[in-house]
Enzyme design. Structure first.
Site, PDB file in Angstrom:
ATOM      1  CB  SER A  17      -0.861   0.023   1.268  1.00 20.92           C
ATOM      2  OG  SER A  17      -0.029   0.268   2.384  1.00 20.92           O
ATOM      3  CG  MET A  18      -0.310   4.951  -1.679  1.00 23.24           C
ATOM      4  SD  MET A  18      -1.353   6.375  -2.038  1.00 23.24           S
ATOM      5  CE  MET A  18      -0.241   7.739  -1.688  1.00 23.24           C
ATOM      6  CG  PHE A  19       1.826   6.541   3.571  1.00 23.94           C
ATOM      7  CD1 PHE A  19       2.546   7.714   3.736  1.00 23.94           C
ATOM      8  CD2 PHE A  19       0.585   6.608   2.941  1.00 23.94           C
ATOM      9  CE1 PHE A  19       2.026   8.936   3.297  1.00 23.94           C
ATOM     10  CE2 PHE A  19       0.063   7.819   2.500  1.00 23.94           C
ATOM     11  CZ  PHE A  19       0.776   8.981   2.683  1.00 23.94           C
ATOM     12  CB  SER A  20       3.677  -0.288   2.634  1.00 20.35           C
ATOM     13  OG  SER A  20       4.092  -0.290   1.279  1.00 20.35           O
ATOM     14  CD  GLU A  90       4.978   6.019  -7.030  1.00 17.84           C
ATOM     15  OE1 GLU A  90       3.969   5.285  -7.154  1.00 17.84           O
ATOM     16  OE2 GLU A  90       5.267   6.604  -5.972  1.00 17.84           O
ATOM     17  CB  VAL A 166      -4.063   7.476 -12.622  1.00 25.52           C
ATOM     18  CG1 VAL A 166      -2.829   8.351 -12.402  1.00 25.52           C
ATOM     19  CG2 VAL A 166      -3.643   6.064 -13.020  1.00 25.52           C
ATOM     20  CE1 TYR A 174      -5.294   7.391  -3.492  1.00 27.47           C
ATOM     21  CE2 TYR A 174      -3.845   9.272  -3.851  1.00 27.47           C
ATOM     22  CZ  TYR A 174      -4.753   8.344  -4.336  1.00 27.47           C
ATOM     23  OH  TYR A 174      -5.117   8.361  -5.650  1.00 27.47           O
TER      24      TYR A 174
END
Ligand SMILES: Nc1ncnc2c1ncn2[C@@H]1O[C@H](COP(=O)(O)OP(=O)(O)O)[C@@H](O)[C@H]1O
Ligand SMILES: Cc1cn([C@H]2C[C@H](O)[C@@H](COP(=O)(O)O)O2)c(=O)[nH]c1=O
Ligand SMILES: [Zn+2]
Length: 199
Positions: A17-20, A90, A166, A174
Site C-alpha cells: 500500500s501507500m506509506f508501506s 511507481e 490514477v 491518501y
C-alpha cells in the site's frame, strides 16, 4: 533475500500500500548495489512529480537520482551500456508494456527492481503489478500501519473525491488502512494523532 543468481538477470518486485516503505526499500537496495560497485540507473514515470520532478523521494524524504519517463520503452534508449541494475519506482503508472520491458532487461542479464502499488484505492489489483509479480523471481510485500486502528495496513484509502484510477497524491489525498477500516469509496481523512516522540 536468497543468494543472488550468477550470470543471469532477474526481476524483484516490491509491492504494498501507500506509506508501506516500497520506495525506502527500493532506495536501500539501490544503495547497496552502489556499495557493491554496480552501475545502477533508476527510472520513474514523469507523472510522479509529488516531491520532485526528477528524484525518487520517499515519504520519509530519502532520495535517489532518477530519470523520469513518459513511457517504459524509453528505458531502452536511456540505458547505459555498463548498467547492471535498473530500479523503477511507481511502476503501476507505466502501462502493460512495462512487463515486456522489464522482462527484456532481465533477459539481457540485468537485475531489475520494481516498486509499485499492488492495489488501487478500491482494493482492486493495480495492473500491471499482478503481471509483474507473476514473472518476477522475488516478490516482497510491504505493509504500512493503519491510521485508524494501528493494525498492519495493506490498502490505500483515498481521501479526495475522484473515481479516476490514477490520482497522484500523498498525505492529505491518501492514508494507509487495514482491510477492516478501508472503504472503497473516497472518504474523510483520519485526524492525525499527537505523536509525543516527534515534532
Ligand atoms: N501510517 C504509516 N505507516 C507506515 N509508515 C508511514 C505511515 N505514515 C507515514 N509513514 C512514513 O512513510 C514511510 C514510507 O515511505 P515510502 O517508502 O515512500 O512508502 P511507499 O513508497 O510505500 O509509499 C515510513 O518509513 C514512514 O516514515
Ligand atoms: C491508491 C492509489 C494511488 N494512486 C497514486 C497516489 C500516489 O501518487 C501513487 C502511490 O505512491 P506511493 O509511493 O505508493 O505512496 O499512486 C493512484 O493514482 N491511484 C490509486 O488508486
Ligand atoms: Zn484499521
Amino acid at each position: 533475500m536468497h543468494q543472488f543468481p550468477k550470470d543471469i538477470g532477474w526481476i524483484e518486485v516490491i509491492c504494498g500500500s501507500m506509506f508501506s516503505g516500497k520506495t525506502e526499500e527500493l532506495i536501500r537496495r539501490v544503495q547497496r548495489a552502489v556499495y557493491g560497485k554496480q552501475k545502477v540507473q533508476v527510472f520513474k514515470p514523469r507523472i510522479d512529480n509529488r516531491y520532485d520532478e526528477t528524484q525518487v523521494v520517499s515519504h520519509s524524504k530519502l532520495k535517489v537520482t532518477s530519470t523520469p519517463l513518459e513511457r517504459a520503452e524509453e528505458i531502452f534508449y536511456k540505458l547505459e551500456p555498463d548498467t547492471q541494475v535498473v530500479g523503477i519506482d511507481e511502476v503501476q503508472f507505466f502501462g502493460a508494456e512495462v512487463v515486456a520491458v522489464v522482462e527484456a532487461l532481465a533477459n539481457k542479464g540485468l537485475r531489475v527492481i520494481c516498486a509499485g502499488l499492488d492495489q488501487d484505492y478500491q482494493g482492486r489489483p493495480f495492473e500491471p503489478m499482478p503481471q509483474l509479480m507473476a514473472v518476477a523471481e522475488y516478490v516482497t510485500k510491504e505493509l504500512a500501519i493503519c491510521v485508524v486502528c494501528g493494525n498492519p495496513a495493506n490498502r490505500s484509502q483515498r481521501l479526495v473525491s475522484s473515481g479516476e484510477r490514477v490520482v497522484v497524491g500523498a498525505a492529505g489525498a491518501y492514508e494507509p488502512r487495514c482491510r477492516k477500516c478501508h472503504v472503497p469509496e473516497p472518504t474523510e481523512g483520519t485526524p492525525p494523532q499527537t505523536l509525543e516522540l516527534f515534532d
